[in-house]
Design a protein around this motif. Structure first.
Motif, PDB file in Angstrom:
ATOM      1  N   THR A   1       0.821  -1.222   0.000  1.00 56.51           N
ATOM      2  CA  THR A   1       0.000   0.000   0.000  1.00 56.51           C
ATOM      3  C   THR A   1       0.846   1.260   0.000  1.00 56.51           C
ATOM      4  N   ALA A   2       2.139   1.149  -0.236  1.00 53.06           N
ATOM      5  CA  ALA A   2       3.011   2.321  -0.207  1.00 53.06           C
ATOM      6  C   ALA A   2       2.714   3.247  -1.380  1.00 53.06           C
ATOM      7  N   ASP A   3       3.082   4.523  -1.197  1.00 53.21           N
ATOM      8  CA  ASP A   3       2.921   5.544  -2.244  1.00 53.21           C
ATOM      9  C   ASP A   3       1.479   5.688  -2.701  1.00 53.21           C
ATOM     10  N   ASP A   4       0.545   5.545  -1.740  1.00 54.50           N
ATOM     11  CA  ASP A   4      -0.877   5.708  -2.039  1.00 54.50           C
ATOM     12  C   ASP A   4      -1.317   4.799  -3.188  1.00 54.50           C
ATOM     13  N   ASP A   5      -0.866   3.568  -3.145  1.00 54.41           N
ATOM     14  CA  ASP A   5      -1.170   2.609  -4.196  1.00 54.41           C
ATOM     15  C   ASP A   5      -1.614   1.303  -3.548  1.00 54.41           C
ATOM     16  N   LEU A   6      -2.107   0.400  -4.354  1.00 52.20           N
ATOM     17  CA  LEU A   6      -2.518  -0.926  -3.907  1.00 52.20           C
ATOM     18  C   LEU A   6      -2.160  -1.923  -5.009  1.00 52.20           C
ATOM     19  N   ARG A   7      -1.230  -2.819  -4.696  1.00 52.79           N
ATOM     20  CA  ARG A   7      -0.787  -3.788  -5.707  1.00 52.79           C
ATOM     21  C   ARG A   7      -0.406  -5.102  -5.027  1.00 52.79           C
ATOM     22  N   PHE A   8      -0.591  -6.171  -5.751  1.00 54.90           N
ATOM     23  CA  PHE A   8      -0.283  -7.509  -5.237  1.00 54.90           C
ATOM     24  C   PHE A   8       1.229  -7.722  -5.218  1.00 54.90           C
ATOM     25  N   GLN A   9       1.738  -8.353  -4.116  1.00 56.50           N
ATOM     26  CA  GLN A   9       3.165  -8.625  -3.992  1.00 56.50           C
ATOM     27  C   GLN A   9       3.481 -10.104  -4.201  1.00 56.50           C
ATOM     28  N   ARG A  10       3.069 -10.941  -3.242  1.00 60.96           N
ATOM     29  CA  ARG A  10       3.415 -12.357  -3.339  1.00 60.96           C
ATOM     30  C   ARG A  10       2.511 -13.153  -2.418  1.00 60.96           C
ATOM     31  N   LEU A  11       2.733 -14.496  -2.419  1.00 65.29           N
ATOM     32  CA  LEU A  11       1.942 -15.425  -1.636  1.00 65.29           C
ATOM     33  C   LEU A  11       2.818 -16.152  -0.620  1.00 65.29           C
ATOM     34  N   CYS A  12       2.215 -16.473   0.514  1.00 61.87           N
ATOM     35  CA  CYS A  12       2.817 -17.372   1.508  1.00 61.87           C
ATOM     36  C   CYS A  12       1.938 -18.617   1.552  1.00 61.87           C
ATOM     37  N   ARG A  13       2.462 -19.741   1.085  1.00 63.55           N
ATOM     38  CA  ARG A  13       1.656 -20.936   0.897  1.00 63.55           C
ATOM     39  C   ARG A  13       1.798 -21.900   2.077  1.00 63.55           C
ATOM     40  N   THR A  14       0.763 -22.724   2.242  1.00 65.93           N
ATOM     41  CA  THR A  14       0.771 -23.823   3.203  1.00 65.93           C
ATOM     42  C   THR A  14       0.990 -25.127   2.458  1.00 65.93           C
ATOM     43  N   PRO A  15       1.443 -26.185   3.152  1.00 64.84           N
ATOM     44  CA  PRO A  15       1.669 -27.456   2.443  1.00 64.84           C
ATOM     45  C   PRO A  15       0.407 -28.060   1.848  1.00 64.84           C
ATOM     46  N   LYS A  16      -0.758 -27.778   2.439  1.00 60.39           N
ATOM     47  CA  LYS A  16      -2.001 -28.385   1.985  1.00 60.39           C
ATOM     48  C   LYS A  16      -2.831 -27.341   1.229  1.00 60.39           C
ATOM     49  N   LYS A  17      -3.229 -27.690   0.015  1.00 59.59           N
ATOM     50  CA  LYS A  17      -4.071 -26.780  -0.758  1.00 59.59           C
ATOM     51  C   LYS A  17      -5.529 -26.863  -0.361  1.00 59.59           C
ATOM     52  N   SER A  18      -5.910 -27.949   0.312  1.00 64.38           N
ATOM     53  CA  SER A  18      -7.301 -28.089   0.743  1.00 64.38           C
ATOM     54  C   SER A  18      -7.608 -27.299   2.002  1.00 64.38           C
ATOM     55  N   VAL A  19      -6.603 -26.704   2.622  1.00 63.64           N
ATOM     56  CA  VAL A  19      -6.803 -25.918   3.848  1.00 63.64           C
ATOM     57  C   VAL A  19      -7.305 -24.526   3.492  1.00 63.64           C
ATOM     58  N   LYS A  20      -8.261 -24.038   4.268  1.00 64.26           N
ATOM     59  CA  LYS A  20      -8.796 -22.683   4.088  1.00 64.26           C
ATOM     60  C   LYS A  20      -8.370 -21.833   5.285  1.00 64.26           C
ATOM     61  N   ILE A  21      -7.841 -20.676   5.017  1.00 67.48           N
ATOM     62  CA  ILE A  21      -7.483 -19.719   6.072  1.00 67.48           C
ATOM     63  C   ILE A  21      -8.677 -18.802   6.287  1.00 67.48           C
ATOM     64  N   VAL A  22      -9.306 -18.926   7.449  1.00 63.41           N
ATOM     65  CA  VAL A  22     -10.566 -18.218   7.711  1.00 63.41           C
ATOM     66  C   VAL A  22     -10.400 -17.059   8.680  1.00 63.41           C
ATOM     67  N   SER A  23      -9.260 -16.915   9.337  1.00 59.04           N
ATOM     68  CA  SER A  23      -9.042 -15.804  10.267  1.00 59.04           C
ATOM     69  C   SER A  23      -7.562 -15.500  10.326  1.00 59.04           C
ATOM     70  N   ILE A  24      -7.244 -14.255  10.647  1.00 57.96           N
ATOM     71  CA  ILE A  24      -5.845 -13.822  10.654  1.00 57.96           C
ATOM     72  C   ILE A  24      -5.689 -12.664  11.628  1.00 57.96           C
ATOM     73  N   ALA A  25      -4.523 -12.619  12.278  1.00 59.54           N
ATOM     74  CA  ALA A  25      -4.155 -11.527  13.179  1.00 59.54           C
ATOM     75  C   ALA A  25      -2.637 -11.447  13.226  1.00 59.54           C
ATOM     76  N   PHE A  26      -2.112 -10.281  13.633  1.00 57.99           N
ATOM     77  CA  PHE A  26      -0.670 -10.069  13.700  1.00 57.99           C
ATOM     78  C   PHE A  26      -0.223 -10.109  15.152  1.00 57.99           C
ATOM     79  N   GLN A  27       0.790 -10.970  15.421  1.00 62.33           N
ATOM     80  CA  GLN A  27       1.410 -10.997  16.745  1.00 62.33           C
ATOM     81  C   GLN A  27       2.475  -9.918  16.861  1.00 62.33           C
ATOM     82  N   THR A  28       3.283  -9.777  15.869  1.00 59.33           N
ATOM     83  CA  THR A  28       4.240  -8.688  15.723  1.00 59.33           C
ATOM     84  C   THR A  28       4.134  -8.165  14.299  1.00 59.33           C
TER      85      THR A  28
END
Length: 985
Positions: free
Chosen positions: A174-201
């Motif tokens: 989101t830098a420079d007042d923009d919005l663009r896709f960067q990259r993916l962080c994948r899990t070993p299983k493609k059948s897994v769904k990520i339904v919630s997320i939060a930042f610890q740090t």
């Protein structure tokens, strides 16, 4: 006032799927965040996004960004820019802040709002215009959750991280007042769904997955550092083995982690499909505690700023509060649970600022509920209205038509018979409800093509013109009766320079000649002139002049740095537009509290007091005209597009009238809060004045218009806009002279109707009448009596008032107080006067020390202090009077018998006169009236014009008759899916 009570409008509130605050914990932030523009965003299932201003517990719905077809908001998040400390010694800053010269200026970081909706796209929203600003998507599956990366000590740029249905974390820059896709962080299983997320740090993201695990990602390189397993859902497996049916919301094998949150100390809180919340150690990533507090899935979590409180919401409609056990590190206990909602609690968000500490909950029942957080157990909860602040209903009083809109649909209803005539002609077996149902009928329907919902709409008073606006375009339609009496709807071409820009506000003048459009925070208001002979008869085609007019708004002295910090120019967004009753004055108001006015100058407008010099800065400017015609390919179902033509659209060579700024527009003061109502009275310069004049006396000629403004804090102002002055009778509308019931209402005013000098004010839960022509009766604080010139004591019209104390509220409901000691019901046996025997009767228990009731919840300290002070003052005055009487008796000689008899005769005569006055009291008009039986109110609109109403004015009061339609939208009429526990008792 005659009221048609209806529930026929097509409006339906959508479910709440997401709630997010721009500054969740202002109280814990640094000095830069003090005074930051905190806002709350609510996302609904139909794509609508509502922007709320907490305002220290007022909770104003400032803006509603309309959604569209097949859109849904499933996640919301804010990004806050970097705050800066500016030097106040430069010349520019010193000019704008002369009183704070030398002090540092805090420039707040810009606020940006993002949303997801079960697609692979993230949308950024433009709050100034009320539309989508940009979209970004990547090569991944649908986004199910969204979170904002926290700021760091050095790097302050924030990225967006979303969880996908194919088990990936998608990173967006989101830098420079923009919005663009960067990259993916994948899990070993493609059948897994990520339904919630939060930042610890800043670098560690905690993701709740559908396979019963909580994974910790390093967003710098995409690696998985830890994986915590929840185990299997044994209860579901057991129920499956006995019944063979799968459980709602979760799998029979794996546990779904619906929500995760991180505490300030690094510990992780999770809520899953087993109805449990788990506390995880943030250092060792091991389970520290498990609490079973729900009977079904835990769908949402919220935490306090200091990490001492946790709130969970679930599918069982429960909201549960947990507190950390004192003296035991990282040990939690359930405090209580409540059921505030009628369906699932899908979204929770906490907000803490100076004096405010609340949690906002929402779900499929479409109603936001504000709960106290730090003062939980000491304050009540508060339910916000599920209806929009801007009323989606309008009427054509001269034609007895009512128009209502919702999403992309407009309906027009006709009321055939006057209410008095209808109720007077009822048979003995007929009911009022049946008569009202037969009285109204649907006469027209307009369906707007495209994927954008309606943002605003208006209908002319004679019912011949309908204008519908979305964020992308403006459309107009002509209504007229066909040969057989049916309504014929024909599309009218709108100039392309105005049609293709869309609009967020629409208003048509009372004479049907002018159309005003406002689009967000633009510096001008667009005005279109309607042409066509004999529009009332509907014999000819209505059209618009080719060139729209742009009325420039006044330039306000806003510091340059303030226009590019926080919400930018969002507070200059126009929210209210209104024409005067003679269509010669236009007024608009924005969220900042500024009022702009323009007058019509020329033969058909206002001539006196308006010169060319007065309007040189605001004279109308022709908007650029596009040669391309309006080629909208609408297929509205209620009319034929082939009937479109341009007859009657010839352009005259010169205009006889011009719109210019009002001569004293710059002298209109800035309001302390955003205006929620702008309304002109029936006063027209040169005609008989009706507002604020005493009823029954000769009315003087009005010298100016009367513009009534109601702010978000329920403060009322009345101006003469041509002179930029407050009206003399405004003191009757001050909080000290208004009824206590009105001052204690927490709901915000939605609209005002005029009935001569009477004001009919309504909100989502109330309907109030205030008569501006009746002087308020000042009641004595020591006793509810007043003394006339002869010294006689007469009962006062209004009881002593006690102002509600709101200073200690934390933004939710009122304070809870222990019930006071009141006299209980006492009965005794007495002999019956009829036929002997005995019977039980109640004994009146008088409280000589004063009564205390539960209604005075908010008056504990101040009210009691004021009463005790007044009692002490009365005692002192009584002692002084007694002492003076004794001195007079000792110093003066004895009175003669003749003087004593004369005094006795005068006293008897005064008593006889007083008795006559009490036996035949003078009739007094009521100054105010209220009711709370209509709720929730979507809108109230007039149904008949005063000149065409069939009911004559009352000869005793002289008020004109008023017939209105009151529309209710109760919560039980909301379409919700089948909920868990419908078979509970």
């Amino acid at each position: 006032m005659d009221i048609h009570r209806c529930r026929f409008v097509p409006f339906k509130a959508a479910a709440i799927n997401a709630v997010a605050f721009s500054h969740p914990h202002l109280a814990a932030d640094s000095k830069f965040s003090r005074g930051a523009p905190a806002r709350m965003a609510i996302g609904r299932a139909n794509g609508d996004i509502e922007i709320w201003n907490p305002m220290n517990g007022t909770w104003l719905q400032e803006t509603m960004i309309p959604g569209g077809q097949d859109r849904s908001v499933e996640g919301l998040t804010w990004i806050v820019g970097d705050d800066e400390e500016l030097d106040n010694n430069n010349s520019n800053a010193s000019n704008n802040n002369s009183g704070n010269k030398g002090r540092p200026i805090i420039s707040h970081g810009s606020l940006r709002l993002f949303s997801i909706g079960y697609t692979n796209t993230i949308t950024e929203w433009d709050l100034e215009k009320g539309c989508a600003k940009r979209n970004a998507s990547g090569q991944h599956g649908e986004l199910w959750c969204l979170a904002t990366q926290p700021k760091g000590a050095v790097a302050t740029t924030q990225r967006l991280v979303g969880g996908t249905m194919d088990g990936c974390l998608a990173l967006y820059a989101t830098a420079d007042d923009d919005l663009r896709f960067q990259r993916l962080c994948r899990t070993p299983k493609k059948s897994v769904k990520i339904v919630s997320i939060a930042f610890q740090t800043r670098q560690l993201a905690v993701a709740g997955c559908s396979d019963g695990t909580i994974r910790v990602f390093d967003v710098r390189n995409g690696s998985i550092l830890h994986a915590m397993t929840m185990g299997r859902d044994l209860l579901a497996e057991r129920s499956l083995s006995f019944s063979g049916n799968s459980k709602k919301g979760g799998s029979s094998k794996d546990v779904i982690v619906w929500s995760v949150r991180c505490l300030p100390n690094g510990d992780i809180v999770s809520g899953d499909s087993t109805g449990q919340i788990c506390i995880w150690d943030g250092t060792t990533y091991t389970q520290a505690q498990r609490i079973q507090s729900h009977t079904q899935d835990v769908l949402s979590l919220a935490t306090s700023a200091d990490g001492s409180s946790i709130v969970s919401g679930g599918m069982d409609r429960r909201v549960v509060l947990y507190r950390e056990i004192a003296g035991q590190s990282s040990r939690w206990a359930k405090v209580w649970h409540r059921r505030y909602h009628q369906h699932d609690v899908k979204a929770l968000a906490a907000f803490e600022a100076k004096g405010v500490s609340v949690v906002v909950a929402g779900g499929p029942d479409a109603t936001p509920v504000v709960l106290p957080l730090q003062k939980s157990g000491f304050e009540h909860h508060r339910t916000l209205s599920h209806l929009p602040q801007t009323v989606p209903v309008a009427s054509a009083p001269n034609a007895r038509l009512v128009m209502c809109w919702w999403e992309r649909r407009v309906e027009i209803w006709a009321f055939d018979t006057n209410l008095h005539e209808m109720l007077g002609g009822l048979s003995a077996n007929a009911s009022d409800t049946d008569a009202l149902d037969r009285n109204r009928r649907l006469v027209g329907r307009i369906l707007i093509n495209g994927d954008a919902n309606i943002a605003a709409a208006a209908i002319s008073p004679d019912g011949s013109l309908v204008v519908v606006a979305t964020v992308n375009e403006v459309k107009a339609f002509q209504l007229r009766k066909g040969p057989s009496g049916e309504m014929v709807i024909t599309k009218i071409p709108v100039p392309s320079s105005a049609a293709t820009k869309g609009s967020s506000g629409v208003v048509i003048s009372p004479n049907g000649r002018w159309l005003a459009l406002a689009n967000g925070a633009e510096n001008y208001v667009t005005v279109l002139e309607v042409v066509g002979a004999d529009m009332k008869e509907g014999s000819q085609k209505i059209s618009f002049r080719v060139k729209p007019l742009r009325l420039a708004r006044l330039r306000r002295t806003v510091p340059h740095y303030a226009q590019f910090s926080g919400l930018g120019r969002y507070d200059r967004r126009v929210t209210r537009l209104v024409f005067s009753p003679d269509s010669k004055l236009l007024a608009v108001g924005d969220l900042a509290g500024y009022i702009d006015t323009w007058v019509l100058r020329g033969p058909d407008g206002i001539l006196d007091g308006v010169s060319a010099a007065n309007g040189e800065n605001g004279e109308m400017v022709d908007a650029p005209n596009d040669d391309d015609a309006d080629d909208d390919e609408d297929s509205d179902t209620s009319f034929d597009d082939d009937a479109l033509n341009t007859e009657g659209s010839s352009e005259p060579t010169a205009r006889a009238s011009k719109w210019v700024q009002s001569p004293r527009a710059k002298q209109m003061p800035k309001l302390s809060a955003a205006p929620v109502v702008l309304s002109f009275s029936d006063d027209i310069p040169g005609t008989a004045a009706v507002t604020g004049e005493s009823v029954g006396t000769a009315n003087s000629l009005a010298s100016d218009y009367v513009l009534l403004i109601v702010t978000a804090t329920s403060r009322m102002y009345a101006f003469n806009p041509l002179r930029a002055r407050l009206v003399p009778w405004l003191r009757r509308l001050t909080p000290a002279n208004l009824p206590l019931e009105f001052c204690n209402i927490r709901d915000i005013v939605k609209g005002v109707l005029w009935q001569g000098p009477r004001l009919w004010i309504y909100g989502a839960s109330f309907l109030f009448m205030v008569d501006t022509s009746v002087e308020p009766v000042v009641a004595n604080s020591s006793a509810a009596t007043s003394t006339d010139k002869a010294g006689a004591s007469t009962p006062s019209a209004d009881p002593p008032k006690r102002k509600r104390k709101r200073g200690d509220d934390s933004g939710a409901g009122g304070r809870m107080t222990l019930p006071g000691l009141v006299a209980q019901r006492v009965q005794m046996v007495v002999e019956s006067a009829e036929g002997g025997g005995s019977e039980w009767v109640d004994v009146d228990m008088e409280d000589t020390k004063g009564k205390h009731s539960g209604d005075d919840d908010d008056d504990d300290d101040d009210g009691n202090d004021s009463e005790s002070d007044s009692d002490e003052g009365e005692a002192d005055n009584h002692a002084q009077q007694k002492q003076q009487q004794q001195q007079q008796q000792t110093q003066s000689p004895r009175k003669t018998r003749k003087q004593q008899r004369q005094q006795e005769d005068e006293k008897k005569e005064a008593d006889v006169q007083l008795q006559k006055q009490l036996q035949s009291p003078q009739p007094q008009l009521p100054r105010w009236w209220h009711t709370f039986k209509y709720r929730p109110i979507l809108g109230v609109v007039p149904l008949a014009a005063p000149s065409t109403s069939a009911t004559a004015s009352s000869p005793s009061t002289g008020y004109p008759s008023l017939e209105v339609v009151l529309i209710e939208r109760p919560t039980w009429d909301i379409d919700v899916p089948l909920r868990y526990g419908d078979d509970e008792r």
